[in-house]
Design an enzyme around this catalytic site. Structure first.
Site, PDB file in Angstrom:
ATOM      1  N   LYS A 136      -3.196 -37.535 -32.559  1.00 52.81           N
ATOM      2  CA  LYS A 136      -2.563 -38.506 -31.661  1.00 52.81           C
ATOM      3  C   LYS A 136      -1.084 -38.204 -31.414  1.00 52.81           C
ATOM      4  O   LYS A 136      -0.496 -38.665 -30.431  1.00 52.81           O
ATOM      5  CB  LYS A 136      -2.709 -39.917 -32.238  1.00 52.81           C
ATOM      6  CG  LYS A 136      -3.054 -40.936 -31.163  1.00 52.81           C
ATOM      7  CD  LYS A 136      -3.457 -42.255 -31.741  1.00 52.81           C
ATOM      8  CE  LYS A 136      -2.204 -43.077 -32.045  1.00 52.81           C
ATOM      9  NZ  LYS A 136      -2.548 -44.447 -32.415  1.00 52.81           N
ATOM     10  N   LYS A 148     -12.467 -40.504 -31.432  1.00 55.43           N
ATOM     11  CA  LYS A 148     -13.612 -39.591 -31.294  1.00 55.43           C
ATOM     12  C   LYS A 148     -13.434 -38.373 -32.210  1.00 55.43           C
ATOM     13  O   LYS A 148     -14.395 -37.873 -32.788  1.00 55.43           O
ATOM     14  CB  LYS A 148     -13.774 -39.148 -29.835  1.00 55.43           C
ATOM     15  CG  LYS A 148     -14.303 -40.264 -28.942  1.00 55.43           C
ATOM     16  CD  LYS A 148     -14.521 -39.793 -27.521  1.00 55.43           C
ATOM     17  CE  LYS A 148     -15.145 -40.882 -26.656  1.00 55.43           C
ATOM     18  NZ  LYS A 148     -14.292 -42.061 -26.497  1.00 55.43           N
ATOM     19  N   ILE A 190     -23.164 -25.475  -6.781  1.00 52.72           N
ATOM     20  CA  ILE A 190     -23.780 -26.808  -6.865  1.00 52.72           C
ATOM     21  C   ILE A 190     -22.778 -27.779  -7.479  1.00 52.72           C
ATOM     22  O   ILE A 190     -22.377 -27.623  -8.630  1.00 52.72           O
ATOM     23  CB  ILE A 190     -25.085 -26.787  -7.705  1.00 52.72           C
ATOM     24  CG1 ILE A 190     -26.152 -25.925  -7.014  1.00 52.72           C
ATOM     25  CG2 ILE A 190     -25.612 -28.209  -7.928  1.00 52.72           C
ATOM     26  CD1 ILE A 190     -27.505 -25.908  -7.683  1.00 52.72           C
ATOM     27  N   GLY A 214     -13.695 -16.491 -17.285  1.00 50.73           N
ATOM     28  CA  GLY A 214     -14.972 -16.943 -16.728  1.00 50.73           C
ATOM     29  C   GLY A 214     -15.331 -16.217 -15.445  1.00 50.73           C
ATOM     30  O   GLY A 214     -16.491 -16.008 -15.128  1.00 50.73           O
TER      31      GLY A 214
END
Length: 337
Positions: free
Chosen positions: A62, A74, A108, A191
């Site tokens: 945090k 989480k 897509i 990528g």
């Protein structure tokens, strides 16, 4: 600019935390269409991926930029249990899982994925049987899906860059070629491959469409002749999208390639922008506004007293942008924020 936007830090001690944050980010973008939450998870993953050591607790996380109370909770849950209830619930819903899978196909987007899932298409095999529902880009994304999912090692891009620069120098040695994205930021893998081109014969003052189209088309034709480009998704006036691979090397996968043409006088603003990271660009734009400038992929302009963009500054290298904004120059490898 790959679809999965996975964190690409080899040896990242927080990889599993980054992975679950990216999964949540993809869910928010593809299923709930909540771009605000998508960006928040992406930002948190970016912060964690840049740390040299493992985060010990949510409280520790945090204190870092971009990590608030909810994400910290989480992180605690994941560190305590090795899983996340919210993700498990998301993954129980086959519609969510299908939408997330289909959006990994190049071309897509979330809306198209939902339309396909609503039509009962939930797997890649289903998609292969219903190619009549896909446009040209999506068909290519499906054809090379497995290869496009694979990360591209730095060494491979270096070799492709050498082939590209040799080929284009034979065509016209005045072309300037820069591979941007995570490759330019020194990452060990990427990528996809983002190429930025310019030529001194093409400036924003004389943006004749014919010249623009022929400069890009000639470069693309030259890459096709060297058997570097093997498939075309689209070729416009200033952007080519397609597929490349090592000439005559069947062992190497097919890779996604984008080639953009920028005017000579706007080239270094484009290089800065397409090098990234997204967060670094955001910070640069915010700093520019504080200094009464506006910065984007085309130009750096001083704002007039009325707050409108004035004349473009003369930018002949990236360093000029930093200097005009009163910032110390940051090497690309230090822009992974």
């Amino acid at each position: 600019m790959g679809k999965r936007k996975a964190t690409d830090n080899a040896g990242n001690p927080n990889q599993d935390l980054c992975d679950f944050l990216i999964e949540l980010a993809n869910f928010e973008k593809n299923v709930t269409k909540n771009i605000y939450k998508h960006n928040a998870y992406r930002k948190a993953a970016g912060t964690l991926s840049g740390l040299p050591e493992r985060v010990k607790s949510g409280a520790e996380a945090k204190k870092l930029p971009g990590i608030g109370e909810k994400i910290a909770k989480k992180i605690d849950e994941f560190l305590d249990t090795g899983k996340l209830r919210k993700l498990e619930d998301i993954n129980k819903d086959e519609g969510n899982v299908a939408i997330n899978l289909l959006t990994r196909v190049s071309g897509i987007g979330p809306a198209k994925a939902k339309e396909l899932v609503d039509a009962g298409i939930k797997t890649l095999d289903d998609l292969r049987k219903h190619q009549d529902k896909l446009n040209h880009h999506q068909k290519i994304g499906l054809k090379y899906f497995e290869d496009f999912e694979k990360r591209i090692p730095r060494k491979e891009i270096e070799r492709l860059e050498a082939i590209m620069k040799d080929a284009i120098a034979n065509l016209d040695e005045k072309y300037i070629v820069t591979i941007c994205g995570s490759y330019r930021r020194g990452k060990e893998e990427s990528g996809d491959i983002d190429v930025l081109l310019t030529h001194p014969g093409y400036t924003s003052a004389q943006m004749e469409l014919k010249k623009k189209i022929s400069l890009l088309k000639n470069a693309v034709d030259c890459f096709k002749k060297t058997k570097l480009i093997v498939d075309t998704i689209s070729l416009g006036a200033s952007k080519f999208m397609g597929v490349c691979k090592f000439p005559n090397d069947t062992s190497k996968p097919f890779r996604r390639l984008d080639v953009r043409l920028a005017p000579y006088d706007q080239y270094y603003c484009a290089v800065l922008y397409f090098t990234g990271s997204d967060l670094f660009n955001k910070n640069m734009r915010a700093h520019a506004l504080e200094k009464k400038y506006t910065l984007n992929e085309y130009a750096l302009k001083r704002l007039t007293p009325e707050g409108l963009p004035g004349e473009a500054e003369d930018v002949t290298c990236e360093e000029d942008i930093f200097r005009i904004l009163g910032l110390p120059y940051k090497e690309p490898k230090d822009r992974n924020a």
